[in-house]
Write a protein that holds these residues in place. Structure first.
Motif, PDB file in Angstrom:
ATOM      1  N   HIS A  90       0.791  -1.229   0.000  1.00 15.25           N
ATOM      2  CA  HIS A  90       0.000   0.000   0.000  1.00 15.25           C
ATOM      3  C   HIS A  90       0.830   1.291   0.000  1.00 15.25           C
ATOM      4  CE1 HIS A  90      -3.456  -2.522   0.651  1.00 15.25           C
ATOM      5  NE2 HIS A  90      -2.982  -2.965   1.801  1.00 15.25           N
ATOM      6  N   ALA A  91       2.131   1.192   0.225  1.00 14.18           N
ATOM      7  CA  ALA A  91       3.000   2.386   0.249  1.00 14.18           C
ATOM      8  C   ALA A  91       4.375   2.009  -0.293  1.00 14.18           C
ATOM      9  CB  ALA A  91       3.105   2.949   1.655  1.00 14.18           C
ATOM     10  N   LEU A  92       4.387   1.481  -1.504  1.00 14.37           N
ATOM     11  CA  LEU A  92       5.627   0.975  -2.089  1.00 14.37           C
ATOM     12  C   LEU A  92       6.718   2.043  -2.121  1.00 14.37           C
ATOM     13  CD1 LEU A  92       7.197  -1.260  -3.546  1.00 14.37           C
ATOM     14  CD2 LEU A  92       6.131  -0.506  -5.689  1.00 14.37           C
ATOM     15  N   LEU A  93       6.347   3.291  -2.335  1.00 16.63           N
ATOM     16  CA  LEU A  93       7.346   4.358  -2.402  1.00 16.63           C
ATOM     17  C   LEU A  93       8.152   4.442  -1.113  1.00 16.63           C
ATOM     18  CD1 LEU A  93       8.633   6.769  -3.823  1.00 16.63           C
ATOM     19  CD2 LEU A  93       6.759   8.186  -2.963  1.00 16.63           C
ATOM     20  N   LEU A  94       7.498   4.270   0.034  1.00 18.63           N
ATOM     21  CA  LEU A  94       8.212   4.328   1.303  1.00 18.63           C
ATOM     22  C   LEU A  94       9.233   3.199   1.414  1.00 18.63           C
ATOM     23  CD1 LEU A  94       8.617   5.619   4.053  1.00 18.63           C
ATOM     24  CD2 LEU A  94       6.707   4.237   4.914  1.00 18.63           C
ATOM     25  N   ALA A  95       8.842   2.004   0.985  1.00 18.26           N
ATOM     26  CA  ALA A  95       9.790   0.894   1.001  1.00 18.26           C
ATOM     27  C   ALA A  95      10.957   1.154   0.055  1.00 18.26           C
ATOM     28  CB  ALA A  95       9.074  -0.404   0.622  1.00 18.26           C
ATOM     29  N   GLU A  96      10.662   1.679  -1.136  1.00 21.29           N
ATOM     30  CA  GLU A  96      11.721   1.996  -2.108  1.00 21.29           C
ATOM     31  C   GLU A  96      12.730   2.965  -1.508  1.00 21.29           C
ATOM     32  OE1 GLU A  96      12.217   1.839  -5.808  1.00 21.29           O
ATOM     33  OE2 GLU A  96      11.282  -0.120  -5.627  1.00 21.29           O
ATOM     34  N   ALA A  97      12.241   4.009  -0.849  1.00 22.05           N
ATOM     35  CA  ALA A  97      13.141   5.007  -0.285  1.00 22.05           C
ATOM     36  C   ALA A  97      13.925   4.460   0.901  1.00 22.05           C
ATOM     37  CB  ALA A  97      12.346   6.239   0.139  1.00 22.05           C
ATOM     38  N   THR A  98      13.286   3.633   1.708  1.00 15.42           N
ATOM     39  CA  THR A  98      13.944   3.124   2.904  1.00 15.42           C
ATOM     40  C   THR A  98      15.135   2.244   2.568  1.00 15.42           C
ATOM     41  OG1 THR A  98      11.832   3.242   4.083  1.00 15.42           O
ATOM     42  CG2 THR A  98      13.542   1.927   5.086  1.00 15.42           C
ATOM     43  N   THR A  99      15.109   1.595   1.424  1.00 15.20           N
ATOM     44  CA  THR A  99      16.259   0.777   1.025  1.00 15.20           C
ATOM     45  C   THR A  99      17.511   1.616   0.824  1.00 15.20           C
ATOM     46  OG1 THR A  99      15.754   0.933  -1.348  1.00 15.20           O
ATOM     47  CG2 THR A  99      14.796  -0.917  -0.147  1.00 15.20           C
ATOM     48  N   THR A 100      17.370   2.910   0.592  1.00 15.89           N
ATOM     49  CA  THR A 100      18.533   3.776   0.343  1.00 15.89           C
ATOM     50  C   THR A 100      19.085   4.402   1.612  1.00 15.89           C
ATOM     51  OG1 THR A 100      17.381   5.908   0.008  1.00 15.89           O
ATOM     52  CG2 THR A 100      17.419   4.371  -1.847  1.00 15.89           C
ATOM     53  N   VAL A 101      18.445   4.184   2.759  1.00 13.56           N
ATOM     54  CA  VAL A 101      18.881   4.813   3.999  1.00 13.56           C
ATOM     55  C   VAL A 101      20.124   4.116   4.534  1.00 13.56           C
ATOM     56  CG1 VAL A 101      18.267   5.279   6.402  1.00 13.56           C
ATOM     57  CG2 VAL A 101      16.570   5.617   4.596  1.00 13.56           C
ATOM     58  N   ALA A 102      21.248   4.786   4.472  1.00 13.21           N
ATOM     59  CA  ALA A 102      22.485   4.371   5.124  1.00 13.21           C
ATOM     60  C   ALA A 102      22.837   2.902   4.863  1.00 13.21           C
ATOM     61  CB  ALA A 102      22.409   4.675   6.613  1.00 13.21           C
ATOM     62  N   ALA A 122      18.261  16.816   3.698  1.00 13.03           N
ATOM     63  CA  ALA A 122      18.890  15.797   2.862  1.00 13.03           C
ATOM     64  C   ALA A 122      18.484  14.384   3.260  1.00 13.03           C
ATOM     65  CB  ALA A 122      20.420  15.922   2.932  1.00 13.03           C
ATOM     66  N   GLY A 123      17.644  14.253   4.279  1.00 15.17           N
ATOM     67  CA  GLY A 123      17.178  12.936   4.699  1.00 15.17           C
ATOM     68  C   GLY A 123      16.283  12.297   3.648  1.00 15.17           C
ATOM     69  N   ASP A 124      16.299  10.977   3.599  1.00 16.01           N
ATOM     70  CA  ASP A 124      15.647  10.286   2.489  1.00 16.01           C
ATOM     71  C   ASP A 124      14.190   9.912   2.726  1.00 16.01           C
ATOM     72  OD1 ASP A 124      17.726  10.028   0.441  1.00 16.01           O
ATOM     73  OD2 ASP A 124      18.804   8.932   1.992  1.00 16.01           O
ATOM     74  N   LEU A 125      13.624  10.133   3.892  1.00 18.55           N
ATOM     75  CA  LEU A 125      12.249   9.706   4.138  1.00 18.55           C
ATOM     76  C   LEU A 125      11.205  10.824   4.165  1.00 18.55           C
ATOM     77  CD1 LEU A 125      12.923   6.813   6.650  1.00 18.55           C
ATOM     78  CD2 LEU A 125      12.661   6.739   4.161  1.00 18.55           C
ATOM     79  N   PRO A 126      11.548  12.066   4.494  1.00 22.69           N
ATOM     80  CA  PRO A 126      10.518  13.109   4.447  1.00 22.69           C
ATOM     81  C   PRO A 126       9.860  13.288   3.080  1.00 22.69           C
ATOM     82  CG  PRO A 126      12.332  13.841   5.810  1.00 22.69           C
ATOM     83  CD  PRO A 126      12.766  12.541   5.188  1.00 22.69           C
ATOM     84  N   ALA A 127      10.635  13.309   1.998  1.00 22.42           N
ATOM     85  CA  ALA A 127      10.034  13.523   0.669  1.00 22.42           C
ATOM     86  C   ALA A 127       9.089  12.393   0.266  1.00 22.42           C
ATOM     87  CB  ALA A 127      11.123  13.716  -0.389  1.00 22.42           C
ATOM     88  N   PRO A 128       9.433  11.119   0.446  1.00 20.98           N
ATOM     89  CA  PRO A 128       8.468  10.063   0.121  1.00 20.98           C
ATOM     90  C   PRO A 128       7.181  10.150   0.931  1.00 20.98           C
ATOM     91  CG  PRO A 128      10.656   9.140   0.288  1.00 20.98           C
ATOM     92  CD  PRO A 128      10.761  10.565   0.752  1.00 20.98           C
ATOM     93  N   VAL A 129       7.293  10.479   2.221  1.00 15.99           N
ATOM     94  CA  VAL A 129       6.086  10.616   3.030  1.00 15.99           C
ATOM     95  C   VAL A 129       5.261  11.799   2.534  1.00 15.99           C
ATOM     96  CG1 VAL A 129       5.237  11.151   5.355  1.00 15.99           C
ATOM     97  CG2 VAL A 129       7.050   9.459   5.043  1.00 15.99           C
ATOM     98  N   LEU A 130       5.923  12.892   2.143  1.00 18.33           N
ATOM     99  CA  LEU A 130       5.213  14.041   1.585  1.00 18.33           C
ATOM    100  C   LEU A 130       4.493  13.654   0.298  1.00 18.33           C
ATOM    101  CD1 LEU A 130       4.605  17.107   1.588  1.00 18.33           C
ATOM    102  CD2 LEU A 130       6.741  17.408   0.313  1.00 18.33           C
TER     103      LEU A 130
END
Length: 284
Positions: A90-102, A122-130
């Motif tokens: 239901h939120a594939l974009l969040l999973a996609e972005a989380t794979t790039t975190v550190a 520059a954090g990778d999760l605010p934009a996907p949640v937005l």
């Protein structure tokens, strides 16, 4: 460097944690996964009198469905977000972005709520949640309040959170069946984004029905690329339409110039990465 001395409290409920923040006043800091706070403490960029550790507050963890929404507890780790099938459905974009975190170590300790509350541009999760939309729920001494994600990020490292409030959950509308891609550019592996693009789209019968695009590190807060979205919706889901829409990606942005890139190069990256993200999300 060694942090200054501070008192430590590990409450077991949200109410206890809020009371601790109220009692400690402005000198309190909240510890979630610690991946942002601990370096700040070690460098003595913050000197709190009290650290409130949320690791024992079980109600802040987990992912669940509530009708048309996906609800994610603020203390849910990046690792658990990645593994959760509800998120991937239901939120594939969040999973996609989380794979790039550190790296895996950071993803096991860091939390979604902590990343949003820290509000690093520059954090990778605010934009996907937005891009996904929805709300965040904050708990304070007078109860809970709901804030749309669009209003949560205020400025560099600044959000709508008051000093005596906690972010307790993130509520996202389900984007079931949407394609998604988080396209990130950084100078070295596992680094913060120089620029990144979060894109999620719904394609039916070869046309864009809906599109949500947000940009990382193109201003003090994550930025929605509304002009790109408007250019896409109703049009053909093909390479020509995507590249035409991507040319609007930098409109209205105000990126900084620093050691990683100047503002003009960041705007160029936004256009290039938007085209790549949309191409992948739409499977063109």
């Amino acid at each position: 460097m060694i942090p200054v001395a501070f008192d430590y409290l590990a409450p077991s409920t949200v109410d206890e944690a809020v009371r601790a923040l109220v009692d400690a006043g402005e000198d309190a800091k909240v510890l979630a996964g610690g991946q942002s706070l601990l370096p700040v403490l070690r460098m003595r960029l913050a000197a709190p009198s009290m650290v409130v550790d949320l690791s024992r507050v079980g109600e802040l963890r987990g992912v669940r469905e509530e009708g048309d929404e996906l609800v994610i507890g603020a203390m849910t780790s990046h690792h658990d977000v990645l593994r959760d099938q509800l998120v991937r459905t239901h939120a594939l974009l969040l999973a996609e972005a989380t794979t790039t975190v550190a790296d895996p170590q950071v993803r096991h300790r860091g939390t979604l709520g902590g990343a949003l509350a820290h509000a690093d541009p520059a954090g990778d999760l605010p934009a996907p949640v937005l891009a996904l939309g929805g709300d965040v729920v904050l708990a304070g001494p007078t109860g809970r309040r709901t804030v749309p994600v669009e209003r949560f990020f205020v400025d560099y490292f600044t959000t709508e959170l008051a000093q005596d409030e906690l972010l307790v959950e993130i509520r996202l509308p389900k984007r079931t069946g949407w394609g998604a891609r988080y396209e990130k550019f950084s100078r070295v592996a596992q680094a913060w984004s120089t620029v990144a693009v979060a894109a999620t789209v719904l394609v039916r019968d070869g046309r864009f029905v809906e599109a949500k695009v947000a940009l990382t590190n193109m201003g003090a807060v994550p930025v929605r690329a509304y002009a790109v979205e408007e250019a896409l919706v109703g049009g053909s889901a093909d390479a020509d339409a995507i590249h035409a829409a991507a040319r609007h990606a930098a409109e209205g942005t105000n990126p900084t110039s620093d050691a990683s890139a100047d503002a003009e190069y960041r705007q160029h990256l936004a256009r290039v990465l938007t085209a790549r993200a949309l191409t992948a999300a739409a499977a063109v």
